[in-house]
Design a protein around this motif. Sequence first.
Motif, short mmCIF file in Angstrom:
data_model
loop_
_atom_site.label_atom_id
_atom_site.label_comp_id
_atom_site.label_asym_id
_atom_site.label_seq_id
_atom_site.Cartn_x
_atom_site.Cartn_y
_atom_site.Cartn_z
N GLN A 14 -90.92 26.34 34.37
CA GLN A 14 -90.12 26.28 35.60
C GLN A 14 -88.64 26.03 35.28
O GLN A 14 -88.33 25.44 34.25
CB GLN A 14 -90.59 25.13 36.49
CG GLN A 14 -91.97 25.27 37.04
CD GLN A 14 -92.27 24.11 37.94
OE1 GLN A 14 -92.02 24.20 39.13
NE2 GLN A 14 -92.77 23.02 37.39
N PRO A 15 -87.74 26.45 36.19
CA PRO A 15 -86.34 26.04 36.04
C PRO A 15 -86.25 24.52 36.18
O PRO A 15 -87.11 23.89 36.80
CB PRO A 15 -85.64 26.70 37.22
CG PRO A 15 -86.58 27.71 37.75
CD PRO A 15 -87.96 27.28 37.36
N ILE A 16 -85.22 23.92 35.61
CA ILE A 16 -84.99 22.49 35.78
C ILE A 16 -84.03 22.31 36.95
O ILE A 16 -82.89 22.76 36.90
CB ILE A 16 -84.43 21.85 34.50
CG1 ILE A 16 -85.45 22.02 33.36
CG2 ILE A 16 -84.09 20.38 34.73
CD1 ILE A 16 -84.94 21.58 32.00
N LYS A 20 -79.01 17.08 42.65
CA LYS A 20 -77.92 17.57 43.50
C LYS A 20 -78.29 18.89 44.16
O LYS A 20 -77.88 19.17 45.28
CB LYS A 20 -76.63 17.69 42.70
CG LYS A 20 -76.18 16.34 42.18
CD LYS A 20 -74.72 16.31 41.91
CE LYS A 20 -74.36 14.98 41.31
NZ LYS A 20 -73.57 14.15 42.12
N PHE A 21 -79.07 19.72 43.47
CA PHE A 21 -79.54 20.97 44.06
C PHE A 21 -80.58 20.67 45.14
O PHE A 21 -80.55 21.24 46.23
CB PHE A 21 -80.17 21.87 42.98
CG PHE A 21 -80.62 23.20 43.50
CD1 PHE A 21 -79.74 24.27 43.55
CD2 PHE A 21 -81.92 23.41 43.92
CE1 PHE A 21 -80.13 25.51 44.02
CE2 PHE A 21 -82.33 24.64 44.40
CZ PHE A 21 -81.44 25.70 44.45
N LEU A 22 -81.48 19.76 44.85
CA LEU A 22 -82.55 19.42 45.79
C LEU A 22 -82.03 18.76 47.06
O LEU A 22 -82.71 18.80 48.09
CB LEU A 22 -83.58 18.52 45.10
CG LEU A 22 -84.29 19.16 43.90
CD1 LEU A 22 -85.18 18.13 43.21
CD2 LEU A 22 -85.09 20.39 44.31
N LEU A 102 -78.89 23.60 38.17
CA LEU A 102 -80.09 24.24 37.63
C LEU A 102 -79.89 24.51 36.14
O LEU A 102 -78.78 24.79 35.70
CB LEU A 102 -80.38 25.58 38.32
CG LEU A 102 -80.84 25.53 39.77
CD1 LEU A 102 -80.69 26.90 40.42
CD2 LEU A 102 -82.28 25.07 39.84
N GLU A 103 -81.00 24.45 35.39
CA GLU A 103 -80.97 24.75 33.97
C GLU A 103 -82.08 25.74 33.64
O GLU A 103 -83.18 25.65 34.16
CB GLU A 103 -81.16 23.48 33.15
CG GLU A 103 -80.11 22.43 33.37
CD GLU A 103 -80.36 21.16 32.59
OE1 GLU A 103 -80.89 21.25 31.45
OE2 GLU A 103 -80.03 20.09 33.10
#
Length: 107
Positions: A14-16, A20-22, A102-103
Amino acid sequence: MRVKRISKSEFYKQPIYNHKFLNTNLVLTSPTSGIIKKNKEGYIEFQIKNLESTQKVFLGFKGSRYAQKPIVNLKNSTGFIKIIPPELSKEVYLIIDGNVVLEFLIQ
């Protein structure tokens, strides 16, 4: 609400997502995997729903000193983001408004 269990292998693919994105209304629509493959032209691409034209988008690459400004096209509140990563880079960080959100791994 009950969340479906996933395998350890699925979890690591999965992406990390950064907190802050959530905490925004942004939605990652593509890629759904945390491992990105370059297309035939050498680009990596992202689609982010609810991205606003006022938001500043950059991409950071592990081993690069500075973040890079990608090509960003907005259509119906979805941001289409693309860039050619540095040759040997294996990790990319999506930066929105100065925050890594995101990472991903690059394959």
